[in-house]
Design a protein around this motif. Structure first.
Motif, PDB file in Angstrom:
ATOM      1  N   ILE A 191       0.860  -1.188   0.000  1.00  0.00           N
ATOM      2  CA  ILE A 191       0.000   0.000   0.000  1.00  0.00           C
ATOM      3  C   ILE A 191       0.890   1.230   0.000  1.00  0.00           C
ATOM      4  O   ILE A 191       1.875   1.304   0.723  1.00  0.00           O
ATOM      5  N   VAL A 200      -3.806   0.815  -2.928  1.00  0.00           N
ATOM      6  CA  VAL A 200      -3.183  -0.502  -3.073  1.00  0.00           C
ATOM      7  C   VAL A 200      -2.358  -0.493  -4.353  1.00  0.00           C
ATOM      8  O   VAL A 200      -2.836  -0.112  -5.417  1.00  0.00           O
ATOM      9  N   VAL A 244      -4.153  -8.470  -4.331  1.00  0.00           N
ATOM     10  CA  VAL A 244      -2.963  -8.843  -3.573  1.00  0.00           C
ATOM     11  C   VAL A 244      -2.933 -10.360  -3.435  1.00  0.00           C
ATOM     12  O   VAL A 244      -3.934 -10.973  -3.063  1.00  0.00           O
ATOM     13  N   LEU A 291      -1.614  -8.048   5.147  1.00  0.00           N
ATOM     14  CA  LEU A 291      -2.798  -7.211   4.912  1.00  0.00           C
ATOM     15  C   LEU A 291      -3.715  -7.181   6.131  1.00  0.00           C
ATOM     16  O   LEU A 291      -4.339  -6.157   6.412  1.00  0.00           O
TER      17      LEU A 291
END
Ligand code: SF4
Length: 64
Positions: A20, A30, A36, A44
């Motif tokens: 990020i 992001v 991701v 995360l």
């Protein structure tokens, strides 16, 4: 990512700067296409917990 809730504290991109980053307004973004890989899930989850605004919410895309 709920851009309406993000106020740019920067906590999330301090936790996972490889995933990020801040945009030109200082709001979280992001990296890449917003997807991701699952092997980054733990990182995360830490970022999600770091956000005091609840702007980060992990969702799971179903495979095609
Ligand atoms: S921690 Fe939350 S409010 Fe702060 S920049 Fe990240 S998403 Fe935005």
């Amino acid at each position: 990512m709920d851009s309406d809730l993000c106020v740019g504290h920067g906590q999330c991109y301090l936790v996972v700067p490889d995933l990020i980053e801040d945009d030109e307004r200082g709001l979280a973004h992001v990296r890449g296409d917003g997807q991701v890989p699952v092997d980054h899930l733990e990182a995360l989850q830490r970022a999600e917990k770091s956000c005091p605004e609840g702007a980060l919410v992990l969702t799971e895309d179903a495979p095609d």
